[in-house]
Enzyme design. Structure first.
Site, PDB file in Angstrom:
ATOM      1  N   ASP A  64       1.210  -1.226   0.298  1.00  0.00           N
ATOM      2  CA  ASP A  64      -0.071   0.414   0.476  1.00  0.00           C
ATOM      3  C   ASP A  64       0.674   1.319  -0.722  1.00  0.00           C
ATOM      4  O   ASP A  64       2.054   1.435   0.230  1.00  0.00           O
ATOM      5  CB  ASP A  64      -0.616  -0.022   0.778  1.00  0.00           C
ATOM      6  CG  ASP A  64      -0.233  -0.430   3.009  1.00  0.00           C
ATOM      7  OD1 ASP A  64       0.721  -0.542   2.421  1.00  0.00           O
ATOM      8  OD2 ASP A  64      -0.756   0.267   3.674  1.00  0.00           O
ATOM      9  N   TYR A  66       2.771   4.776   0.878  1.00  0.00           N
ATOM     10  CA  TYR A  66       3.276   5.720   1.456  1.00  0.00           C
ATOM     11  C   TYR A  66       2.068   6.152   2.814  1.00  0.00           C
ATOM     12  O   TYR A  66       1.294   6.711   1.860  1.00  0.00           O
ATOM     13  CB  TYR A  66       4.449   6.326   1.618  1.00  0.00           C
ATOM     14  CG  TYR A  66       5.871   5.771   0.779  1.00  0.00           C
ATOM     15  CD1 TYR A  66       6.349   4.556   1.143  1.00  0.00           C
ATOM     16  CD2 TYR A  66       6.606   6.340  -0.568  1.00  0.00           C
ATOM     17  CE1 TYR A  66       7.557   4.124   0.841  1.00  0.00           C
ATOM     18  CE2 TYR A  66       7.323   5.587  -1.021  1.00  0.00           C
ATOM     19  CZ  TYR A  66       7.518   4.982  -0.790  1.00  0.00           C
ATOM     20  OH  TYR A  66       9.194   4.092  -0.799  1.00  0.00           O
ATOM     21  N   PHE A  77       6.545   2.466  -4.258  1.00  0.00           N
ATOM     22  CA  PHE A  77       8.011   2.693  -4.032  1.00  0.00           C
ATOM     23  C   PHE A  77       8.367   4.396  -4.500  1.00  0.00           C
ATOM     24  O   PHE A  77       9.356   4.840  -3.593  1.00  0.00           O
ATOM     25  CB  PHE A  77       9.324   2.130  -4.680  1.00  0.00           C
ATOM     26  CG  PHE A  77       8.924   0.477  -4.231  1.00  0.00           C
ATOM     27  CD1 PHE A  77       9.414   0.160  -2.657  1.00  0.00           C
ATOM     28  CD2 PHE A  77       8.543  -0.571  -5.046  1.00  0.00           C
ATOM     29  CE1 PHE A  77       8.698  -0.961  -2.383  1.00  0.00           C
ATOM     30  CE2 PHE A  77       8.249  -1.957  -4.036  1.00  0.00           C
ATOM     31  CZ  PHE A  77       8.700  -1.590  -2.860  1.00  0.00           C
ATOM     32  N   HIS A 186      11.156  -8.746  -0.328  1.00  0.00           N
ATOM     33  CA  HIS A 186      11.485  -7.229   0.359  1.00  0.00           C
ATOM     34  C   HIS A 186      12.051  -7.037   0.395  1.00  0.00           C
ATOM     35  O   HIS A 186      13.045  -7.042   1.348  1.00  0.00           O
ATOM     36  CB  HIS A 186      10.053  -6.679   0.525  1.00  0.00           C
ATOM     37  CG  HIS A 186       9.475  -5.777   1.260  1.00  0.00           C
ATOM     38  ND1 HIS A 186      10.156  -4.529   0.967  1.00  0.00           N
ATOM     39  CD2 HIS A 186       8.093  -5.626  -0.196  1.00  0.00           C
ATOM     40  CE1 HIS A 186       9.161  -3.328   1.100  1.00  0.00           C
ATOM     41  NE2 HIS A 186       8.104  -4.222  -0.282  1.00  0.00           N
TER      42      HIS A 186
END
Length: 225
Positions: A64, A66, A77, A186
């Protein structure tokens, strides 16, 4: 929310009349009215706006957006210039430096990737301020799964970079033999050292694109200064 247009709109138009999407839309109207929600409404579908369906060559899946002020702008990102680079993106830049010798830039703005065909999709497209994962389960996952299925159906080479358990779970809906599926932990500080560092996904993706007669991605993000 600015509407999705072009080939994406044609491919996803069946979703907009489904009950889950109607309920999602109603929920978002309420959330944006009663709470601070990120990204701004006009940025929710930026991944689709910046990377038309017919241009997609690489897919990177986030979770989801920031959840702090000024960060999310609709590309996973990525943050706009002038905003501090988040830790996961710092680690992505470190991997790019180690793989390709890319200089580490002073910003986290990834629009350059999106314009080259890197589809930067979060699986949930909104979040309440300072409340991570607060919009999970309200319908976004069904919508983004539909988008991933559309990509899976494309009869051309596409690279999927799946980082972390949530993204790797999407392998279940990716079965097109023309595509390349890459998986790794991740890039967050909690897991990057478990195999994201050294994954060589960026080199591998460019090699695959070149072998299939497609232009490689220029992964270097230039510094703003």
């Amino acid at each position: 929310m600015p509407p999705i247009t072009g080939e994406w709109e044609k491919a996803l138009k069946g979703e907009f009349d489904k009950e889950y999407y109607i309920e999602l839309y109603r929920k978002l109207l309420s959330e944006y009215k009663e709470h601070t929600v990120y990204p701004p409404k006009q940025d929710i579908f930026n991944a689709f706006h910046y990377t038309p369906l017919e241009n997609v060559k690489v897919v990177i899946l986030g979770q989801d957006p920031y959840h702090d002020a000024g960060q999310a702008h609709g590309l996973c990102f990525s943050v706009r210039k002038g905003v501090g680079i988040p830790p996961s993106l710092e680690n992505i830049y470190k991997e790019l430096h180690d793989e390709l010798g890319c200089c580490i830039p002073d910003n986290g703005y990834l629009e350059k990737w999106a314009r080259q065909g890197v589809f930067l999709l979060n699986t949930v497209l909104t979040v309440r301020a300072h409340s991570p994962q607060s919009h999970q389960g309200i319908g976004w996952e069904k919508f983004t799964d539909a988008a991933i299925k559309v990509l899976n159906e494309q009869d051309r080479p596409i690279v999927f970079m799946l980082w972390g358990r949530s993204a790797i779970a999407k392998k279940a809906i990716l079965d097109n033999p023309r595509h390349l599926i890459l998986t790794a932990p991740h890039p967050s500080p909690l897991s990057a050292y478990r195999g994201f560092f050294g994954c060589n996904h960026f080199i591998t993706a460019n090699k695959f694109l070149k072998e299939n007669g497609l232009a490689e991605i220029d992964w270097q993000i230039e510094s703003a200064k």
